[in-house]
Design a protein around this motif. Structure first.
Motif, PDB file in Angstrom:
ATOM      1  N   GLN A  33       0.739   1.770  12.819  1.00 55.66           N
ATOM      2  CA  GLN A  33       1.169   2.521  11.738  1.00 55.66           C
ATOM      3  C   GLN A  33       1.324   3.839  11.870  1.00 55.66           C
ATOM      4  O   GLN A  33       2.140   4.414  11.145  1.00 55.66           O
ATOM      5  CB  GLN A  33       0.060   2.001  10.450  1.00 55.66           C
ATOM      6  CG  GLN A  33       0.362   0.751  10.006  1.00 55.66           C
ATOM      7  CD  GLN A  33       0.165   0.577   8.433  1.00 55.66           C
ATOM      8  OE1 GLN A  33      -0.714   1.153   7.919  1.00 55.66           O
ATOM      9  NE2 GLN A  33       0.780  -0.228   7.819  1.00 55.66           N
TER      10      GLN A  33
ATOM     11  N   ASN B  14       3.873   3.988   4.507  1.00 52.80           N
ATOM     12  CA  ASN B  14       4.846   4.507   5.089  1.00 52.80           C
ATOM     13  C   ASN B  14       5.975   5.460   3.887  1.00 52.80           C
ATOM     14  O   ASN B  14       6.467   6.412   4.270  1.00 52.80           O
ATOM     15  CB  ASN B  14       6.004   3.461   5.615  1.00 52.80           C
ATOM     16  CG  ASN B  14       5.686   2.996   7.018  1.00 52.80           C
ATOM     17  OD1 ASN B  14       6.051   3.662   7.850  1.00 52.80           O
ATOM     18  ND2 ASN B  14       4.881   1.817   6.898  1.00 52.80           N
TER      19      ASN B  14
ATOM     20  N   GLY C 274       9.317 -11.776  10.628  1.00 51.90           N
ATOM     21  CA  GLY C 274       8.693 -12.442   9.363  1.00 51.90           C
ATOM     22  C   GLY C 274       7.422 -11.694   9.127  1.00 51.90           C
ATOM     23  O   GLY C 274       7.215 -10.629   9.505  1.00 51.90           O
TER      24      GLY C 274
ATOM     25  N   SER D 229       0.722  -1.213  -0.093  1.00 54.83           N
ATOM     26  CA  SER D 229       0.037  -0.031   0.094  1.00 54.83           C
ATOM     27  C   SER D 229       0.838   1.278   0.029  1.00 54.83           C
ATOM     28  O   SER D 229       0.456   2.157  -0.524  1.00 54.83           O
ATOM     29  CB  SER D 229      -0.833  -0.101   1.280  1.00 54.83           C
ATOM     30  OG  SER D 229      -0.958   1.147   1.820  1.00 54.83           O
TER      31      SER D 229
END
Ligand code: GAR
Length: 195
Positions: A171, A14, A118, A11
């Motif tokens: 986020q 960041n 991971g 997406s």
């Protein structure tokens, strides 16, 4: 201005946060290239909106990781890139890029490493029922999320929070922490060069 590359697969929230901080003059860098391994990823549209040049590829079109990393390394060097910042790039970095950019590749990961490395770190932490998770920014080495830690920030997971709530909280932290770590790293690099 130090030239940097951003690597992403998805997406790109960041990438957006870093590009906004660069545009606002808060991060002393020029984003010279976005590298993306998913030609239909939303991050490519975000990069376009900021006028950031991008290179997208599909690994299956190359014979090996060495082959596509050599192509990426050539493009990075042609663009004058000095540092690579992974922002949701869901692929292990191989020896070609690691040796071309030793100690100059940085990743952001949505857990307090070494816990939950991971894929789907947020889901892993949520399912484990931990009450404290967070975000880690670290140098990239040959392992999976194993390089030296640069900075971390915590998120509390209170009972009643959904997985989506945790993701939003993580986020939100990422979008502030990553630009500020990049700024510190690049300022430190400039000071070193002056000596
Ligand atoms: C981010 O939460 C980042 O920490 C994570 O992928 C997400 C990408 O979101 N990275 C990893 O899990 C790396 N192991 P974005 O595309 O909205 O920036």
């Amino acid at each position: 201005m130090t030239k940097i590359a951003l690597f992403a697969s998805g997406s790109g929230s960041n990438v957006q946060a870093i590009a906004e901080a660069v545009a606002a003059g808060q991060v002393p860098a020029e984003i010279a290239l976005l590298v993306c391994d998913k030609p239909d990823a939303h991050v490519l549209q975000r990069a376009k909106a900021f006028g950031i040049p991008s290179f997208s590829f599909q690994s299956k079109q190359y014979e090996s990781k060495e082959a596509f990393e050599s192509e990426i390394a050539g493009r990075l060097q042609a663009a004058g890139v000095e540092f690579i910042f992974l922002a949701g790039y869901m692929r292990l970095i191989g020896p070609v890029l690691l040796s071309a950019y030793r100690n100059r590749i940085v990743n952001i990961h949505p857990s307090l490493l070494p816990a939950f490395p991971g894929k789907d770190a947020i889901g892993q932490a949520f399912d484990a029922g931990v009450k404290l998770s967070g975000v880690t920014v670290h140098f990239v080495d040959e392992g999976m999320d194993t390089g030296a830690i640069i900075d971390q920030e915590c998120v509390r997971i209170d009972s009643g929070m959904t997985r989506d709530d945790v993701q939003k909280a993580i986020q939100q932290i990422e979008h502030n922490l990553y630009p500020s770590v990049i700024t510190k790293l690049l300022n430190g690099h400039r000071e070193e060069q002056k000596r």
